[in-house]
Design a protein around this motif. Sequence first.
Motif, short mmCIF file in Angstrom:
data_model
loop_
_atom_site.label_atom_id
_atom_site.label_comp_id
_atom_site.label_asym_id
_atom_site.label_seq_id
_atom_site.Cartn_x
_atom_site.Cartn_y
_atom_site.Cartn_z
N LEU A 3 33.39 -110.20 -43.36
CA LEU A 3 33.13 -111.34 -44.09
C LEU A 3 31.90 -112.05 -44.12
O LEU A 3 31.25 -112.39 -45.07
N SER A 4 31.68 -112.21 -42.65
CA SER A 4 30.52 -112.78 -42.30
C SER A 4 29.19 -112.31 -43.07
O SER A 4 28.24 -113.06 -43.01
N TYR A 7 29.24 -112.70 -47.21
CA TYR A 7 28.94 -114.11 -47.99
C TYR A 7 27.89 -114.75 -46.88
O TYR A 7 27.69 -114.93 -45.54
N GLN A 235 35.19 -120.46 -43.10
CA GLN A 235 36.08 -119.48 -42.87
C GLN A 235 37.18 -119.51 -43.94
O GLN A 235 37.43 -118.26 -44.66
N ARG A 236 37.72 -120.46 -44.28
CA ARG A 236 38.52 -121.02 -45.20
C ARG A 236 38.27 -120.58 -46.61
O ARG A 236 39.04 -119.67 -47.16
N GLN A 237 36.96 -120.84 -47.12
CA GLN A 237 36.41 -120.62 -48.37
C GLN A 237 36.29 -119.15 -48.48
O GLN A 237 36.61 -118.50 -49.47
N LYS A 238 35.67 -118.56 -47.33
CA LYS A 238 35.35 -117.13 -47.45
C LYS A 238 36.71 -116.13 -47.71
O LYS A 238 36.60 -115.16 -48.47
N ARG A 239 37.63 -116.61 -46.87
CA ARG A 239 38.95 -115.86 -46.88
C ARG A 239 39.64 -116.13 -48.42
O ARG A 239 40.16 -114.88 -49.05
N LEU A 240 39.48 -117.37 -48.73
CA LEU A 240 40.09 -117.55 -49.98
C LEU A 240 39.58 -116.87 -51.22
O LEU A 240 40.17 -116.05 -52.07
N ASP A 242 38.01 -114.18 -50.85
CA ASP A 242 38.30 -112.90 -50.68
C ASP A 242 39.49 -112.00 -50.91
O ASP A 242 39.73 -110.97 -51.40
N ASP A 243 40.45 -112.98 -51.03
CA ASP A 243 41.79 -112.91 -51.66
C ASP A 243 42.07 -113.07 -53.09
O ASP A 243 43.02 -113.17 -53.66
#
Length: 490
Positions: A3-4, A7, A235-240, A242-243
């Motif tokens: 992810l890193s 984004y 991290q929260r935004q990236k995961r969100l 990505d999901d």
Amino acid sequence: MALSDTYEAVIGLEVHAQLLTETKAFCGCPTSFGAAPNTSTCPVCLGLPGALPVLNRKAVEFGIRLGLALESTIAPRSAFARKNYFYPDLPKGYQISQFEFPLCAGGGIDIDLPDGTRRRIGIDHAHLEEDAGKSIHDRGAETLVDVNRCGVPLLEIVTRPDLRSPREASLTLARIRQLVTYLEICDGTMEEGSLRCDANVSVRRRGEESLGTKTEVKNMNSFRNVERALEFEIQRQKRLIDDGGTILQETLLWDAERGVAVPMRSKEESHDYRYFPEPDLLPVRVDEAWIDAVRTTLPELPAARRDRFVASFGLPRYDADVLCAERGTAEYFEEALRVLAEKTESPPREVAKLVSNWVMTEVLRVAGEASLPVLHSPVSAARLAGLLALVQNGTISGTIAKEVFAAMLTGADAESIVRERGLVMISDGREILRSVQAVLSQFPEQVATYRAGGTKVFGFFVGEVMKRTGGKANPRVVTECLRKELETRG
Ligand code: ADP
Ligand code: ZN
Ligand code: MG
């Protein structure tokens, strides 16, 4: 791909600096802290009907100071508006704030990244506004309100969305803090809320030009928390994303204890505040003459001072950075250097590194332990110079100087401590030779090791000679003498 790598983060800061004026922004109430709750108030800062605000000229001057330091354009005409909202700590029901026409626009601030590169972070603008009161939640079941802070002048500094990591954000905040304290317009204490930072953050795919939806994180009252909170939120935004989710534009509150940012409210748009021009205040006019007058009062700025320390004193870049981090430290250093150069009749360049080493270690440590600014250190700059003069002219060794420094904390000066304790360095060759010979006969095995090529034991011999002489032997003479003895004897 991680992810890193997919984004990148985009961050912009909004920093509130509480201005060190004696009185509030629009009335004559004192800004001093520690007054009994709700006593530093008047009809103006309480917003009683009919009370009229008058702008504090000093607050504007402080704004100009910062604007000049940030290389912003100072607006010849700026203006105040009313930002309307309800909150218990805002008795007026609105905050007076510059909105459409801020005092300072554009400019930038340089940050030095850990990899040695320098980046310029754009400043969007800086504007004047008034502070609100304080809600106190930790006194039992009820929430109390102290309105003493209502109307205290603030300067809000807004960066462009130029930051790409939590580290860059905290470095930028550190630079802003350094600047406002150098300019003496804000005391810069984050724990007490004199300097507050909100961060706007979004993420986007690398290479993307347009900005993603941002959230705003509040309540991070230390550099460390700025980094932690942004790390969390990115991290929260990236995961969100990505999901397959979407980011909601909202305001989050950082909870340092739990290490999470929790939604506080959906982000209001500026039209929610029903901004309108403040009818009771005239526009602020700043002419060239005023700007020039303020310019002449600017101190040497941190970046210039750091560069001068490198260029004129031959100090390493690292030293110059540490010494210039706070204005008081830089002043202490320069004063100690001036006195030492004078006492030893040496060019400042020759003794600068000695002073720097001492300020960066002992002086900063002692001041830190006492929670005192370096300028109020128990060992003043002139007294430190007195100590270092003894090192420089060979009266005492560097090791002994540490002991003398510790003794100086009680107020005595270096010369008398050295005299009373008999700490004068032994440079006499014969006396040192006796100690060297004693050590070598005491440790025949180590001597054999040395002769067999185990040169590492040399330091051990130096240590033993120092022990025998109570640390007073001149290390240079000891080294020479040991070398000679080890090479010629046996
Ligand atoms: P708002 O209208 O919500 O106050 P502004 O455009 O005035 O937003 O910007 C406020 C702060 O947010 C500035 O520091 C700016 O650099 C930053 N910012 C604006 N857009 C973004 C974004 N998409 N991502 C991150 N930061 C942003
Ligand atoms: Zn008042
Ligand atoms: Mg805005």
